[in-house]
Design an enzyme around this catalytic site. Structure first.
Site, PDB file in Angstrom:
ATOM      1  N   LYS A 274      35.990   7.492  37.640  1.00 47.98           N
ATOM      2  CA  LYS A 274      37.157   6.621  37.816  1.00 47.98           C
ATOM      3  C   LYS A 274      36.677   5.188  37.987  1.00 47.98           C
ATOM      4  O   LYS A 274      35.508   4.948  38.273  1.00 47.98           O
ATOM      5  CB  LYS A 274      37.979   7.067  39.023  1.00 47.98           C
TER       6      LYS A 274
ATOM      7  N   ASP B 295      39.051  13.715  45.679  1.00 52.24           N
ATOM      8  CA  ASP B 295      39.625  13.420  44.363  1.00 52.24           C
ATOM      9  C   ASP B 295      40.720  14.399  43.942  1.00 52.24           C
ATOM     10  O   ASP B 295      41.439  14.162  42.979  1.00 52.24           O
ATOM     11  CB  ASP B 295      38.528  13.368  43.298  1.00 52.24           C
TER      12      ASP B 295
END
Length: 176
Positions: free
Chosen positions: A93, A134
């Site tokens: 990310k 996450d």
């Protein structure tokens, strides 16, 4: 055709790469894995490593400037070499505050796989990547691991800490 090909005894020791790939599960501390195994975990492109297991990787292996110099982007990996082992940082990310996608995880695993194949890495230990803070689902992540590594001789050992009752209650009550 050679008669050896039809002799069952001669094929017992022949394994296809698909048979060599393994996904193993261990309950315990990831950092107690054998020292000849590579390590892998997920981080953001900004290399903050301020929460979760990433904090332990930062304390144990340092190298933040070295990782930043690699200028890796989402879908790639960064790597440190420590004590004759590779430590992989899967960039899943852009920012620490964001969540990864299954696609960004797959891309970073594919990128890491290339490095493993080029450098003779056959054993990787990792946490349940992408499934802690996450919030990816382990069943999907395990499928991706199989899809990425099944035609290799790379075995992956996934470490999980034993879950304590208090931790379970705290996680159930945690608001995000």
């Amino acid at each position: 055709m050679s008669s050896e090909l039809h002799n069952p005894a001669s094929t017992d020791n022949i394994k296809s790469a698909e048979d060599s790939w393994r996904l193993n599960y261990v309950t315990g501390n990831l950092f107690s894995c054998p020292e000849d195994e590579a390590l892998a975990h997920c981080i953001s492109e900004d290399i903050r490593m301020g929460a979760g297991i990433a904090v332990m990787f930062k304390k144990r292996f340092g190298g933040v400037p070295e990782l930043k110099e690699q200028k890796k982007q989402t879908g790639q990996y960064a790597v440190l070499t420590r004590d004759d082992r590779f430590v992989y940082y899967l960039i899943t990310k852009k920012k620490a505050s964001q969540k990864p996608t299954y696609d960004s995880l797959r891309q970073s695993l594919e990128d890491m796989k290339s490095h493993c194949l080029e450098n003779g890495v056959t054993k990787i230990s990792m946490p349940r990547i992408g499934c802690g803070l996450d919030q990816l689902k382990w069943t999907r992540v395990a499928e991706i691991l199989e899809q990425v590594f099944k035609h290799t001789d790379i075995s992956i050992t996934v470490y999980s800490l034993p879950e304590k009752a208090e931790t379970k209650v705290m996680n159930e009550n945690r608001r995000r």
